[in-house]
Design an enzyme around this catalytic site. Structure first.
Site, PDB file in Angstrom:
ATOM      1  N   GLU A 169       2.874  -3.292   9.404  1.00  0.00           N
ATOM      2  CA  GLU A 169       3.354  -4.672   9.332  1.00  0.00           C
ATOM      3  C   GLU A 169       4.152  -5.058  10.580  1.00  0.00           C
ATOM      4  O   GLU A 169       4.071  -6.179  11.061  1.00  0.00           O
ATOM      5  CB  GLU A 169       4.142  -4.953   8.041  1.00  0.00           C
ATOM      6  CG  GLU A 169       5.077  -3.910   7.475  1.00  0.00           C
ATOM      7  CD  GLU A 169       4.429  -2.782   6.703  1.00  0.00           C
ATOM      8  OE1 GLU A 169       3.662  -2.021   7.324  1.00  0.00           O
ATOM      9  OE2 GLU A 169       4.725  -2.603   5.513  1.00  0.00           O
TER      10      GLU A 169
ATOM     11  N   ARG B  57     -13.691  15.493   5.990  1.00  0.00           N
ATOM     12  CA  ARG B  57     -12.857  16.496   6.679  1.00  0.00           C
ATOM     13  C   ARG B  57     -11.756  15.826   7.488  1.00  0.00           C
ATOM     14  O   ARG B  57     -10.668  16.361   7.632  1.00  0.00           O
ATOM     15  CB  ARG B  57     -13.725  17.381   7.583  1.00  0.00           C
ATOM     16  CG  ARG B  57     -14.560  18.362   6.787  1.00  0.00           C
ATOM     17  CD  ARG B  57     -15.217  19.414   7.656  1.00  0.00           C
ATOM     18  NE  ARG B  57     -15.989  20.350   6.840  1.00  0.00           N
ATOM     19  CZ  ARG B  57     -16.638  21.402   7.286  1.00  0.00           C
ATOM     20  NH1 ARG B  57     -16.627  21.680   8.568  1.00  0.00           N
ATOM     21  NH2 ARG B  57     -17.295  22.191   6.463  1.00  0.00           N
TER      22      ARG B  57
ATOM     23  N   LEU C 211     -16.068  25.917   9.800  1.00  0.00           N
ATOM     24  CA  LEU C 211     -15.137  25.134   8.975  1.00  0.00           C
ATOM     25  C   LEU C 211     -14.245  24.209   9.802  1.00  0.00           C
ATOM     26  O   LEU C 211     -13.130  23.895   9.391  1.00  0.00           O
ATOM     27  CB  LEU C 211     -14.270  26.064   8.099  1.00  0.00           C
ATOM     28  CG  LEU C 211     -15.033  26.917   7.101  1.00  0.00           C
ATOM     29  CD1 LEU C 211     -14.108  27.928   6.443  1.00  0.00           C
ATOM     30  CD2 LEU C 211     -15.721  26.061   6.043  1.00  0.00           C
TER      31      LEU C 211
END
Ligand SMILES: NC(=O)c1ccc[n+]([C@@H]2O[C@H](COP(=O)([O-])OP(=O)(O)OC[C@H]3O[C@@H](n4cnc5c(N)ncnc54)[C@H](OP(=O)(O)O)[C@@H]3O)[C@@H](O)[C@H]2O)c1
Length: 354
Positions: A52, A186, A206
């Site tokens: 904001e 991910r 991974l």
């Protein structure tokens, strides 16, 4: 443009903070004056400023005065790393705040709206609330319970198998569209977890390989309570962090690998993993199996959401690995708020365990 379109834009901006904001929420802000966007922003954690504030700064004080601010989350009302946003908005003379949802943070939860209303700002809440809730579900669980949110994700054949009769690559299961979208998952996650069986069978990296930069690397967690994995697996060669849950090991480890003691039993091991994540300000865990790990996570009751990516293939085989191993659940685990999305040739089925 309509209220709905401005809120969609705020959500789109908020999503740009994914991979950067945790342990904060993803927030996007759109400032509108006389039907025209005069300022925009999204929170990125680094650089501190809330969405904001960025939107108002972009607009300047003159344009901000009398404008409407569209946000996916209630402006904060407490002093954190920055001052309360609702006071900032009142000082900028914002006339209307349209927020998708209340901030679940116990220090805010409605106080921001209250303060704005007391200052004469028109406040409207609830537009695209569901979408906003999903976007920040990890943050919401974390700030209300102290525990990270866990998504169990698996790619499988139509008959529920996650591996073929021979060792096969993961690409076998889902198509390229699913693979690209999986990088988004991910990106959103702070850590990814697999069992020893998967590391032994697939030798996966991974890592996060998507186009958007991350603020912190994806932590790779391997459950290896009997020390069956050798450090010559591919994942150890990549420098992003690994939490290796295994018994003590003699000899030096590379700096990106840290050992964790397994707990006394399945649930205790998960508890130790989640506790360390929470301590390090990580609120979203992606569990990518295999079958025994998936079953263990469900058994321990730590899974909040499941995502099953069905590829149009049949594998069969009595001995092939199914998506959920273990002894099975009786009674069956109910899955709620189920959605089905077609992604390329695959079907993404998502639901919640709550
Ligand atoms: N399609 C997909 O999306 C996908 C994803 C991942 C894996 N896979 C496939 O799944 C297969 C492997 O599955 P799997 O069921 O054989 O093995 P797994 O789930 O990868 O690993 C199971 C092992 O992890 C350890 N473990 C898991 N949860 C634990 C907990 N809470 N506490 C302590 N230890 C825990 C145990 O190790 P110990 O036995 O040493 O105690 C357990 O036997 C592979 O073929 C792989 O290709 C497919």
């Amino acid at each position: 443009m309509t209220d709905l379109e401005f809120m969609e834009r705020a959500l789109l901006l908020a999503r740009r903070g994914l991979g950067k904001v945790s342990p904060n929420p993803a927030v996007g802000a759109v400032l509108v004056k006389q039907g025209r966007i005069v300022g925009e922003g999204f929170h990125q954690y680094q650089g501190l400023k809330h969405a904001e504030v960025l939107a108002c700064e972009q607009a300047g004080d003159a344009a901000a005065a009398g404008a409407a601010l569209y946000l996916n989350l209630e402006p904060c009302a407490h002093q954190g790393r920055t001052g309360p946003c609702c006071d900032y908005l009142i000082a900028r003379k914002i006339a209307r705040v349209v927020a998708a949802m209340q901030d679940p943070h116990p220090l805010v939860s409605g106080r921001g709206f209250q303060r704005l209303r007391e200052a004469g700002v028109q406040v409207d809440v609830g537009l695209l609330e569901k979408e906003a809730g999903v976007l920040n579900e990890g943050f919401s669980k974390f700030v209300t319970s102290g525990d990270p949110f866990a998504t169990l994700k698996s790619a499988l054949s139509l008959d529920g198998k996650i591996a073929g009769p021979r060792v096969q690559s993961r690409e076998f299961f889902s198509g390229p569209e699913s693979a690209a979208r999986t990088e988004g998952l991910r990106l959103q996650a702070d850590a990814i977890c697999v069992g020893a069986g998967t590391v032994l069978a697939d030798d996966p990296l991974l890592t996060y390989r998507g186009p958007e930069p991350r603020r912190r690397p994806l932590v790779r967690i391997v459950l290896d309570p009997h020390g069956r994995i050798a450090p010559d697996r591919r994942m150890f060669a990549d420098p992003s962090p690994i939490w290796w849950v295994r018994p003590a090991l003699h000899g030096a480890l590379p700096p990106h690998v840290s050992l964790m003691q397994p707990g006394q039993g399945n649930a205790a091991t998960w508890k130790a993993v989640l506790k360390r994540m929470a301590f390090e300000g990580m609120y979203h865990l992606l569990i990518e199996g295999g079958g025994e790990t998936n079953a263990a996570a469900l058994q321990a009751g730590i899974v909040d959401k499941i995502l099953l990516i069905y590829a149009p293939r049949l594998i069969g085989g009595r001995a092939t690995t199914g998506v959920i191993g273990g002894a099975g659940f009786d009674p069956a685990i109910p899955v709620t708020e189920v959605t089905v999305t077609r992604v390329g040739a695959d079907f993404w089925i998502e639901g919640y365990l709550r």
